[in-house]
Design a protein around this motif. Structure first.
Motif, PDB file in Angstrom:
ATOM      1  N   SER A   1      -5.227   1.815  -0.844  1.00 13.78           N
ATOM      2  CA  SER A   1      -6.015   0.958   0.045  1.00 13.78           C
ATOM      3  C   SER A   1      -5.550  -0.489  -0.032  1.00 13.78           C
TER       4      SER A   1
ATOM      5  N   TRP B   1      -5.146   7.278  -0.273  1.00 17.83           N
ATOM      6  CA  TRP B   1      -5.287   8.255   0.815  1.00 17.83           C
ATOM      7  C   TRP B   1      -5.006   9.672   0.338  1.00 17.83           C
ATOM      8  N   GLY B   2      -4.112   9.819  -0.596  1.00 11.37           N
ATOM      9  CA  GLY B   2      -3.759  11.125  -1.158  1.00 11.37           C
ATOM     10  C   GLY B   2      -3.028  10.931  -2.464  1.00 11.37           C
TER      11      GLY B   2
ATOM     12  N   GLN C   1     -12.024  14.075   2.920  1.00  9.99           N
ATOM     13  CA  GLN C   1     -10.646  13.939   2.475  1.00  9.99           C
ATOM     14  C   GLN C   1     -10.063  12.639   3.024  1.00  9.99           C
ATOM     15  N   HIS C   2      -8.990  12.181   2.401  1.00 12.59           N
ATOM     16  CA  HIS C   2      -8.227  11.000   2.819  1.00 12.59           C
ATOM     17  C   HIS C   2      -9.119   9.762   3.038  1.00 12.59           C
TER      18      HIS C   2
ATOM     19  N   SER D   1      -0.472   7.951  -2.832  1.00 16.81           N
ATOM     20  CA  SER D   1       0.107   7.664  -1.515  1.00 16.81           C
ATOM     21  C   SER D   1      -0.886   6.837  -0.709  1.00 16.81           C
ATOM     22  N   LYS D   2      -0.382   5.828  -0.021  1.00 21.37           N
ATOM     23  CA  LYS D   2      -1.208   4.954   0.821  1.00 21.37           C
ATOM     24  C   LYS D   2      -2.409   4.391   0.054  1.00 21.37           C
TER      25      LYS D   2
ATOM     26  N   SER E   1       0.787  -1.230   0.000  1.00 21.28           N
ATOM     27  CA  SER E   1       0.000   0.000   0.000  1.00 21.28           C
ATOM     28  C   SER E   1       0.818   1.279   0.000  1.00 21.28           C
TER      29      SER E   1
ATOM     30  N   ASN F   1      -6.532  15.317  -1.951  1.00 21.16           N
ATOM     31  CA  ASN F   1      -6.669  14.665  -0.644  1.00 21.16           C
ATOM     32  C   ASN F   1      -7.280  13.273  -0.733  1.00 21.16           C
ATOM     33  N   GLY F   2      -7.205  12.675  -1.876  1.00 23.35           N
ATOM     34  CA  GLY F   2      -7.711  11.317  -2.037  1.00 23.35           C
ATOM     35  C   GLY F   2      -8.116  11.049  -3.472  1.00 23.35           C
TER      36      GLY F   2
ATOM     37  N   ARG G   1     -10.315   5.938   3.297  1.00 21.54           N
ATOM     38  CA  ARG G   1      -9.607   4.760   3.807  1.00 21.54           C
ATOM     39  C   ARG G   1     -10.452   3.501   3.617  1.00 21.54           C
TER      40      ARG G   1
END
Length: 199
Positions: free
Chosen positions: A134, A149-150, A191-192, A131-132, A99, A162-163, A194
């Motif tokens: 899922s 996540w972003g 935002q962000h 970034s990050k 991830s 922001n996502g 998950r």
């Protein structure tokens, strides 16, 4: 030949076949119970251990309470940032996601073939735009959908977001961004993101 003789003959036949009928019904019930009590094999991922001490895929047999090591990750497949959750596809194989990009490798989608016990990297996410990612994807109409996540919008000009909701096509092995969580609308549109998308 009398009616009494015919009646006795039918009765004898009924008595002969009655135990066999009960036996078959009892056997069927036992088979159904045994099948219901059988628990399937389960698969998972570790953060370390295996041939290269950076993790491995394992199989757990719940009936025998036995864990078996399968494919080992190597250095480029290091699992410090894996989520230990597989997701399946129509090709009958299992997929897992690294991830977060790190000094060893970038975030990526990996495919594992349980029949041949082979591990293959399928898609690599550009850390400049994701970034990050899922830990799992959601299948729908032959494609997979996931969250980041972003990241940033692809193309020019370069702008952070922001996502991201993205779509991965396993046939063409391409990712297409479907929706951006804009920074200016974070208070109203969130935002962000998950977790995973749910049908």
């Amino acid at each position: 030949f009398s009616m009494k003789t015919a009646t006795n003959t039918k009765l004898a036949k009924g008595i002969t076949f009655l135990p066999l009928t009960f036996f078959l019904a009892f056997y069927f019930i036992l088979c159904m119970q045994a099948q219901a009590q059988h628990r399937p094999e389960l698969w998972g991922v570790t953060d370390n251990g295996g041939a290269n001490n950076v993790g491995f895929i394992f199989k757990y047999d719940a009936d025998a309470n036995r864990m078996t090591q399968l494919a080992s990750f190597n250095k480029p497949h290091q699992t410090q940032t894996y989520f230990s959750e597989f997701f399946g596809a129509e090709d009958g194989q299992l997929y897992v996601i690294k991830s977060i990009s790190d000094s060893v490798d970038k975030a990526a989608i990996f495919r594992w073939n349980p029949q041949t016990n082979t591990l293959e990297k399928r898609y690599t996410f550009d850390p400049g735009y994701y970034s990050k990612v899922s830990g799992t994807l959601t299948a729908f109409n032959g494609k997979f959908y996931g969250l980041a996540w972003g990241g940033a919008k692809t193309g020019s000009p370069y702008s952070y977001v922001n996502g991201i909701i993205f779509e991965w096509n396993p046939t063409t092995n391409t990712v297409t961004n479907q929706y951006y969580f804009e920074p200016l609308s974070a208070t109203t549109l969130g935002q962000h993101p998950r977790g995973r998308l749910t049908l």
